[in-house]
Design a protein around this motif. Structure first.
Motif, mmCIF file in Angstrom:
data_model
loop_
_atom_site.group_PDB
_atom_site.id
_atom_site.type_symbol
_atom_site.label_atom_id
_atom_site.label_comp_id
_atom_site.label_asym_id
_atom_site.label_seq_id
_atom_site.Cartn_x
_atom_site.Cartn_y
_atom_site.Cartn_z
ATOM 1 N N ALA A 100 95.106 13.446 74.539
ATOM 2 C CA ALA A 100 95.196 14.290 73.355
ATOM 3 C C ALA A 100 96.635 14.384 72.885
ATOM 4 N N SER A 101 96.784 14.475 71.575
ATOM 5 C CA SER A 101 98.117 14.667 71.004
ATOM 6 C C SER A 101 97.991 15.498 69.734
ATOM 7 N N ILE A 102 99.044 16.246 69.459
ATOM 8 C CA ILE A 102 99.108 17.030 68.229
ATOM 9 C C ILE A 102 99.793 16.167 67.180
ATOM 10 N N LYS A 103 99.075 15.892 66.106
ATOM 11 C CA LYS A 103 99.631 15.059 65.037
ATOM 12 C C LYS A 103 100.420 15.884 64.025
ATOM 13 N N SER A 104 99.866 17.024 63.637
ATOM 14 C CA SER A 104 100.494 17.868 62.614
ATOM 15 C C SER A 104 100.323 19.328 62.970
ATOM 16 N N ILE A 105 101.312 20.117 62.556
ATOM 17 C CA ILE A 105 101.263 21.565 62.759
ATOM 18 C C ILE A 105 101.582 22.224 61.426
ATOM 19 N N VAL A 106 100.702 23.112 60.990
ATOM 20 C CA VAL A 106 100.942 23.856 59.760
ATOM 21 C C VAL A 106 101.346 25.279 60.126
ATOM 22 N N PHE B 204 102.064 28.157 65.290
ATOM 23 C CA PHE B 204 102.896 27.688 66.392
ATOM 24 C C PHE B 204 103.665 28.852 66.994
ATOM 25 N N GLY B 205 102.902 29.901 67.306
ATOM 26 C CA GLY B 205 103.476 31.053 67.986
ATOM 27 C C GLY B 205 103.389 30.822 69.488
ATOM 28 N N VAL B 206 103.257 31.880 70.236
ATOM 29 C CA VAL B 206 103.212 31.792 71.697
ATOM 30 C C VAL B 206 102.079 30.889 72.177
ATOM 31 N N VAL B 207 100.886 31.070 71.645
ATOM 32 C CA VAL B 207 99.739 30.277 72.088
ATOM 33 C C VAL B 207 99.877 28.825 71.629
ATOM 34 N N GLY B 208 100.331 28.616 70.408
ATOM 35 C CA GLY B 208 100.521 27.258 69.903
ATOM 36 C C GLY B 208 101.551 26.482 70.698
ATOM 37 N N VAL B 209 102.659 27.121 71.023
ATOM 38 C CA VAL B 209 103.692 26.484 71.846
ATOM 39 C C VAL B 209 103.124 26.181 73.228
ATOM 40 N N GLY B 210 102.359 27.112 73.777
ATOM 41 C CA GLY B 210 101.742 26.895 75.085
ATOM 42 C C GLY B 210 100.795 25.713 75.077
ATOM 43 N N LEU B 211 99.976 25.603 74.042
ATOM 44 C CA LEU B 211 99.069 24.466 73.920
ATOM 45 C C LEU B 211 99.850 23.166 73.830
ATOM 46 N N LYS C 207 103.535 28.973 58.401
ATOM 47 C CA LYS C 207 103.790 29.606 57.107
ATOM 48 C C LYS C 207 105.266 29.897 56.844
ATOM 49 N N ASP C 208 106.106 29.955 57.871
ATOM 50 C CA ASP C 208 107.505 30.337 57.690
ATOM 51 C C ASP C 208 108.435 29.146 57.942
ATOM 52 N N PRO C 209 108.912 28.508 56.878
ATOM 53 C CA PRO C 209 109.774 27.340 57.055
ATOM 54 C C PRO C 209 111.153 27.668 57.621
ATOM 55 N N SER C 210 111.560 28.926 57.582
ATOM 56 C CA SER C 210 112.898 29.281 58.058
ATOM 57 C C SER C 210 112.948 29.596 59.554
ATOM 58 N N LYS C 211 111.802 29.741 60.177
ATOM 59 C CA LYS C 211 111.752 30.106 61.597
ATOM 60 C C LYS C 211 112.198 28.942 62.478
ATOM 61 N N LYS C 212 113.008 29.229 63.479
ATOM 62 C CA LYS C 212 113.459 28.207 64.430
ATOM 63 C C LYS C 212 112.272 27.779 65.293
ATOM 64 N N ARG C 213 112.170 26.488 65.554
ATOM 65 C CA ARG C 213 111.076 25.919 66.349
ATOM 66 C C ARG C 213 111.651 25.166 67.537
ATOM 67 N N VAL C 214 110.850 25.043 68.597
ATOM 68 C CA VAL C 214 111.317 24.383 69.819
ATOM 69 C C VAL C 214 111.109 22.874 69.801
ATOM 70 N N VAL D 107 90.574 20.398 64.959
ATOM 71 C CA VAL D 107 91.405 21.386 64.277
ATOM 72 C C VAL D 107 91.454 22.622 65.164
ATOM 73 N N VAL D 108 92.665 23.077 65.459
ATOM 74 C CA VAL D 108 92.862 24.279 66.272
ATOM 75 C C VAL D 108 93.534 25.323 65.392
ATOM 76 N N GLU D 109 92.901 26.472 65.274
ATOM 77 C CA GLU D 109 93.412 27.553 64.431
ATOM 78 C C GLU D 109 93.951 28.655 65.323
ATOM 79 N N LEU D 110 95.249 28.936 65.214
ATOM 80 C CA LEU D 110 95.902 29.952 66.038
ATOM 81 C C LEU D 110 96.809 30.845 65.181
ATOM 82 N N ILE D 111 96.296 31.308 64.056
ATOM 83 C CA ILE D 111 97.121 32.122 63.169
ATOM 84 C C ILE D 111 96.687 33.580 63.230
#
Length: 89
Positions: free
Chosen positions: A31-37, A12-19, A39-46, A68-72
């Motif tokens: 279309a809808s995003i059901k779940s997002i995985v 859920f970086g720049v491309v993930g947020v854009g998607l 790696k950093d639980p401490s990072k602030k999310r929008v 499944v969309v992979e953007l890591i």
């Protein structure tokens, strides 16, 4: 008949947020995003933290997710994720 796309998103970086933003604004896709995985639980999310998990099995074992969309940024982890997703159909 239109297919509902239920998306599991890895990253859920720049491309993930854009998607996420495009899907929420678009009226052309069912279309809808059901779940997002991530790696950093401490990072602030929008978006609300209820979307996020830190375990790839949350997406890979969810039979409702049909895309499944992979953007890591970790090629070895990405390969493992994509390989497992393809094996599960």
């Amino acid at each position: 008949m239109r297919t509902n796309l239920t998306i599991g998103l890895f990253g859920f970086g720049v491309v993930g947020v854009g998607l996420y933003e495009v899907l929420n604004r678009s009226k052309l896709l069912n279309a809808s995003i059901k779940s997002i995985v991530v790696k950093d639980p401490s990072k602030k999310r929008v978006i609300d933290s209820s979307y996020f998990s830190y375990d790839k099995a949350v997406i890979l074992n969810d039979t409702e997710i049909n895309i499944v969309v992979e953007l890591i940024n970790d090629s070895e982890a990405a390969y493992a994720i994509v390989t497992e997703a393809l094996k599960k159909g």
